[in-house]
Design an enzyme around this catalytic site. Structure first.
Site, short mmCIF file in Angstrom:
data_model
loop_
_atom_site.label_atom_id
_atom_site.label_comp_id
_atom_site.label_asym_id
_atom_site.label_seq_id
_atom_site.Cartn_x
_atom_site.Cartn_y
_atom_site.Cartn_z
N ALA A 54 9.10 -3.98 12.83
CA ALA A 54 9.25 -4.74 11.58
C ALA A 54 10.68 -5.19 11.36
O ALA A 54 10.91 -6.30 10.85
CB ALA A 54 8.78 -3.88 10.41
N GLN B 151 0.85 -1.20 0.00
CA GLN B 151 0.00 0.00 0.00
C GLN B 151 0.88 1.25 0.00
O GLN B 151 0.38 2.35 -0.11
CB GLN B 151 -0.89 0.02 1.25
CG GLN B 151 -1.84 -1.15 1.36
CD GLN B 151 -2.45 -1.23 2.76
OE1 GLN B 151 -3.44 -0.60 3.07
NE2 GLN B 151 -1.83 -2.02 3.63
N HIS C 247 -1.53 1.34 -4.25
CA HIS C 247 -1.92 2.74 -4.04
C HIS C 247 -1.06 3.72 -4.85
O HIS C 247 -1.05 4.91 -4.56
CB HIS C 247 -1.85 3.10 -2.55
CG HIS C 247 -2.95 2.47 -1.74
ND1 HIS C 247 -2.95 2.42 -0.37
CD2 HIS C 247 -4.09 1.85 -2.12
CE1 HIS C 247 -4.04 1.80 0.06
NE2 HIS C 247 -4.74 1.44 -0.98
N ASP D 20 6.18 4.69 -1.42
CA ASP D 20 7.64 4.89 -1.48
C ASP D 20 8.27 3.80 -2.35
O ASP D 20 7.58 2.88 -2.82
CB ASP D 20 8.24 4.89 -0.05
CG ASP D 20 8.08 3.54 0.66
OD1 ASP D 20 8.53 2.51 0.12
OD2 ASP D 20 7.52 3.51 1.78
N SER E 114 -2.47 -1.02 9.50
CA SER E 114 -3.46 -0.91 10.57
C SER E 114 -4.76 -1.65 10.25
O SER E 114 -5.62 -1.81 11.10
CB SER E 114 -3.76 0.56 10.86
OG SER E 114 -4.30 1.17 9.70
N GLY F 124 2.82 -4.44 8.97
CA GLY F 124 2.86 -2.99 9.17
C GLY F 124 1.68 -2.23 8.60
O GLY F 124 1.84 -1.13 8.08
N GLU G 56 1.61 -3.55 16.70
CA GLU G 56 0.49 -3.77 17.64
C GLU G 56 -0.65 -4.42 16.88
O GLU G 56 -0.65 -4.39 15.65
CB GLU G 56 0.04 -2.41 18.21
CG GLU G 56 -0.46 -1.52 17.10
CD GLU G 56 -0.47 -0.03 17.45
OE1 GLU G 56 0.00 0.33 18.53
OE2 GLU G 56 -0.99 0.72 16.62
#
Ligand code: OAD
Length: 236
Positions: free
Chosen positions: A220, A90, A108, A93, A177, A175, A204
């Site tokens: 990570a 996603q 994305h 970079d 959410s 990594g 988390e």
């Protein structure tokens, strides 16, 4: 070989230790901007200068960051695993590419590309752009926009991703959410198909954590290399 077709989904958390900010967690702001002000087609129509400046800054910032141990471990998995390893990100970079990843789907979009709104051609674009930059193909102006999927737009590579999810026997989410669809829904698809093992590697628990068969929490740069070594060594 325990798993033949591995599919990996990455999100902003994999690039966090390289120094790139994640999207959620700092009061809902992204690099001091509300997402609606910089990452929607409406925002671009309303204030193209602001949106160009925002993405120009993100693009320039790529020159200051480097892939970390997690990106490098995934590239090692892609070359070392005898089966297929499809990487879906996603992230906009280029850290997976710089780490050496091959099969990579930027769902994305990419900061280092531009698209012409007039002729729809897509270009490698390492520099700044603004409304005064003519399209290299059709010379239209203003016409260039970042080749980024904004909220309300359709992500890229949807058919390839759906096909990969149908074939996979190991799905790893890293990594992210789990709050932006369609990527957030992939673990539910995997769960419903009932054919693949699913693993979440994150700092988390994500919103979809309960659907993963296995979960490992930590930075990570630690949990990803450890898990990759287990796969390559035949233990996972
Ligand atoms: P988020 O910012 O929503 O989530 C990042 C996740 O990474 C969180 O669950 C963090 O706990 C986790 N995290 C942070 N640091 C970490 C570390 N060092 N190691 C491991 N995990 C870490 O980012 P995404 O889920 O990628 O879309 O966001 C999804 C999409 O929302 C983005 O692609 C973007 C955004 O709006 C578009 O721009 C279209």
């Amino acid at each position: 070989m325990k798993y033949r077709n591995i599919v990996i989904l990455t999100g902003a958390g994999i690039s966090a230790e390289s120094g790139l900010g994640t999207f959620r967690g700092s009061g809902g702001l992204w690099e001091d901007h509300r997402v609606e002000d910089v990452a929607t087609p409406e925002a671009f129509q309303r204030d193209p200068g602001l949106v160009h400046r925002f993405y120009n800054a993100r693009r320039r910032n790529l020159g200051k960051v480097k892939p970390n141990a997690a990106h490098i471990a995934l590239a090692r998995l892609q070359t070392g695993h005898p089966g297929s390893v499809i990487l879906i990100t996603q992230n906009v970079d280029d850290l997976h590419e710089r780490a050496g990843s091959g099969t990579l789907l930027h769902m994305h979009g990419e900061l280092l590309r531009a698209r012409c709104r007039a002729c729809a051609d897509v270009f490698d674009w390492p520099e700044d752009m603004d409304d005064g930059t003519p399209c290299p193909s059709c010379a239209a102006m203003p016409a260039l926009r970042p080749h980024i999927v904004w909220f309300g737009e359709m992500p890229f590579h949807m058919e390839e991703i759906d096909a990969a999810l149908l074939e996979t026997d190991l799905f790893i989410s890293i990594g992210t959410s789990g709050s932006v669809y369609p990527a957030a829904g992939y673990v539910a698809q995997i769960h419903a198909l009932g054919r693949a093992h699913s693993v979440e590697l994150n700092l988390e628990p994500s919103e979809g954590q309960s659907l993963f068969a296995e979960r490992r929490y930590g930075p990570a740069t630690e949990v990803v290399p450890d898990y990759v070594e287990e796969i390559l060594g035949g233990a996972a």
